[in-house]
Write a protein that holds these residues in place. Structure first.
Motif, PDB file in Angstrom:
ATOM      1  N   LEU A   1       1.723   9.925  -4.969  1.00  0.00           N
ATOM      2  CA  LEU A   1       2.211  11.238  -4.551  1.00  0.00           C
ATOM      3  C   LEU A   1       3.227  11.797  -5.544  1.00  0.00           C
ATOM      4  CD1 LEU A   1       2.416  13.536  -2.510  1.00  0.00           C
ATOM      5  CD2 LEU A   1       4.077  12.159  -1.237  1.00  0.00           C
ATOM      6  N   VAL A   2       4.196  10.971  -5.950  1.00  0.00           N
ATOM      7  CA  VAL A   2       5.210  11.440  -6.904  1.00  0.00           C
ATOM      8  C   VAL A   2       4.571  11.761  -8.254  1.00  0.00           C
ATOM      9  CG1 VAL A   2       7.282  10.771  -8.176  1.00  0.00           C
ATOM     10  CG2 VAL A   2       7.080  10.212  -5.751  1.00  0.00           C
TER      11      VAL A   2
ATOM     12  N   ALA B   1      -2.880   9.323   1.306  1.00  0.00           N
ATOM     13  CA  ALA B   1      -2.601   7.881   1.302  1.00  0.00           C
ATOM     14  C   ALA B   1      -1.291   7.566   2.014  1.00  0.00           C
ATOM     15  CB  ALA B   1      -2.569   7.366  -0.134  1.00  0.00           C
ATOM     16  N   VAL B   2      -0.275   8.389   1.787  1.00  0.00           N
ATOM     17  CA  VAL B   2       1.013   8.182   2.457  1.00  0.00           C
ATOM     18  C   VAL B   2       0.861   8.342   3.968  1.00  0.00           C
ATOM     19  CG1 VAL B   2       3.313   9.161   2.798  1.00  0.00           C
ATOM     20  CG2 VAL B   2       2.462   8.779   0.489  1.00  0.00           C
TER      21      VAL B   2
ATOM     22  N   LEU C   1       0.825  -1.207   0.000  1.00  0.00           N
ATOM     23  CA  LEU C   1       0.000   0.000   0.000  1.00  0.00           C
ATOM     24  C   LEU C   1       0.863   1.262   0.000  1.00  0.00           C
ATOM     25  CD1 LEU C   1      -2.831  -0.995   2.533  1.00  0.00           C
ATOM     26  CD2 LEU C   1      -2.961  -0.910   0.029  1.00  0.00           C
ATOM     27  N   SER C   2       1.969   1.228   0.731  1.00  0.00           N
ATOM     28  CA  SER C   2       2.860   2.389   0.770  1.00  0.00           C
ATOM     29  C   SER C   2       3.498   2.650  -0.593  1.00  0.00           C
ATOM     30  CB  SER C   2       3.947   2.188   1.823  1.00  0.00           C
ATOM     31  OG  SER C   2       3.381   2.077   3.113  1.00  0.00           O
ATOM     32  N   ALA C   3       3.807   1.559  -1.317  1.00  0.00           N
ATOM     33  CA  ALA C   3       4.391   1.729  -2.646  1.00  0.00           C
ATOM     34  C   ALA C   3       3.406   2.431  -3.581  1.00  0.00           C
ATOM     35  CB  ALA C   3       4.790   0.373  -3.216  1.00  0.00           C
ATOM     36  N   PHE C   4       2.145   2.020  -3.553  1.00  0.00           N
ATOM     37  CA  PHE C   4       1.139   2.668  -4.393  1.00  0.00           C
ATOM     38  C   PHE C   4       0.894   4.112  -3.947  1.00  0.00           C
ATOM     39  CE2 PHE C   4      -0.211  -1.752  -5.452  1.00  0.00           C
ATOM     40  CZ  PHE C   4      -0.148  -1.634  -6.830  1.00  0.00           C
TER      41      PHE C   4
END
Length: 279
Positions: free
Chosen positions: A35-36, A57-58, A27-30
């Motif tokens: 964000l980027v 989300a982050v 989830l953090s990767a997505f």
């Protein structure tokens, strides 16, 4: 609390911690990708909706992941001495990778600063490029430098207080550090709002400037959140003089952020100063 966990009640036949399956890495990767991607879209004239969605989300993933780590630290037998050594090695290697992350930005800056003839389209080989007005290094940049140096003192004060079981000093030092971190971010936002050069389309100087100082500002925000979590834990009595790696990791990270800023101030704001813009 973390300081009440028993060392001898581990359910395993070894001193290592086998983590349970977790959704947070994926989830953090997505969330980070969103964000980027949102920042890229925004930098090219798009809307802010993806940036805001990615940031939320982050933050959600950070809260969930840190909650699970804190739960593990309070579970008897999981964070054994061997595990805590591994956590320290992991934080050291993470900071080392962050050092190399910023080395790339300094490399780009010094390449063009020392070899301005490599600047594409430049009529004269000078640095900063012709037409670029820079900040007065002894105005907002110097004030922010003093703020970060003071924050390094307050977080060290908090650590010293913790080692001597001074709960009031720990909470006060951490609270002051968080306030100083927020102050730095606000002043940097003010600096960006009054910048004499554009965020995009202004050439290589704005690109290297915003890349280096912007990512440092992002790290300040992350470090401030890190310390704010430690402040909440300290208020709840979650640290002891013997067990407080979470606070140590935050302090290491904060000192790293301080050192990077000193290099940024000396290299970009002071050594790389050109014709100063007057407001």
């Amino acid at each position: 609390m973390a300081n009440t966990a028993s060392e001898g009640s581990t359910p395993y036949k070894h001193p290592y911690h086998l983590v349970d399956p977790s959704p947070w890495p994926l989830l953090s990767a997505f969330a980070g990708g969103a964000l980027v991607s949102g920042l890229i879209v925004w930098a090219h004239g798009g809307g802010l909706w993806l940036v805001l969605l990615g940031a939320l989300a982050v933050l959600f993933c950070m809260a969930g992941w840190w909650r699970d780590v804190l739960k593990e630290s309070r579970t008897p037998g999981l964070h054994t001495p061997v595990v805590r050594i591994g956590l320290r090695y992991g934080m050291i290697l993470f900071i080392a990778s962050e050092v190399m992350f910023f080395v790339a930005f300094f490399w780009a800056y010094f390449h063009f600063a020392l070899y301005p003839e490599h600047v594409s389209g430049a009529e004269t080989a000078i640095w900063p490029p012709a037409g670029i007005h820079t900040f007065d290094p002894f105005h907002l940049p110097f004030l922010n430098t003093m703020i970060l140096l003071l924050s390094g003192c307050t977080v060290t004060w908090a650590h010293h207080a913790l080692l001597h079981n001074d709960r009031k000093g720990l909470v006060t030092g951490l609270a002051l550090t968080v306030v100083l971190g927020i102050s730095f971010t606000m002043l940097q936002a003010w600096e960006y709002a009054s910048a004499p050069f554009a965020f995009s389309g202004g050439g290589v100087y704005p690109s290297t400037f915003y890349l280096a100082t912007g990512f440092h500002g992002f790290h300040v925000i992350v470090g401030t959140i890190f310390l704010a979590v430690c402040l909440v834990r300290a208020i709840r009595g979650g640290f002891s003089a013997e067990r407080h790696f979470g606070f140590e990791a935050a302090a290491w990270y904060w000192h790293f952020v301080d050192v990077v800023w000193l290099f940024l101030f000396v290299a970009i704001y002071w050594w790389g100063v050109g014709e100063i813009a007057h407001h």
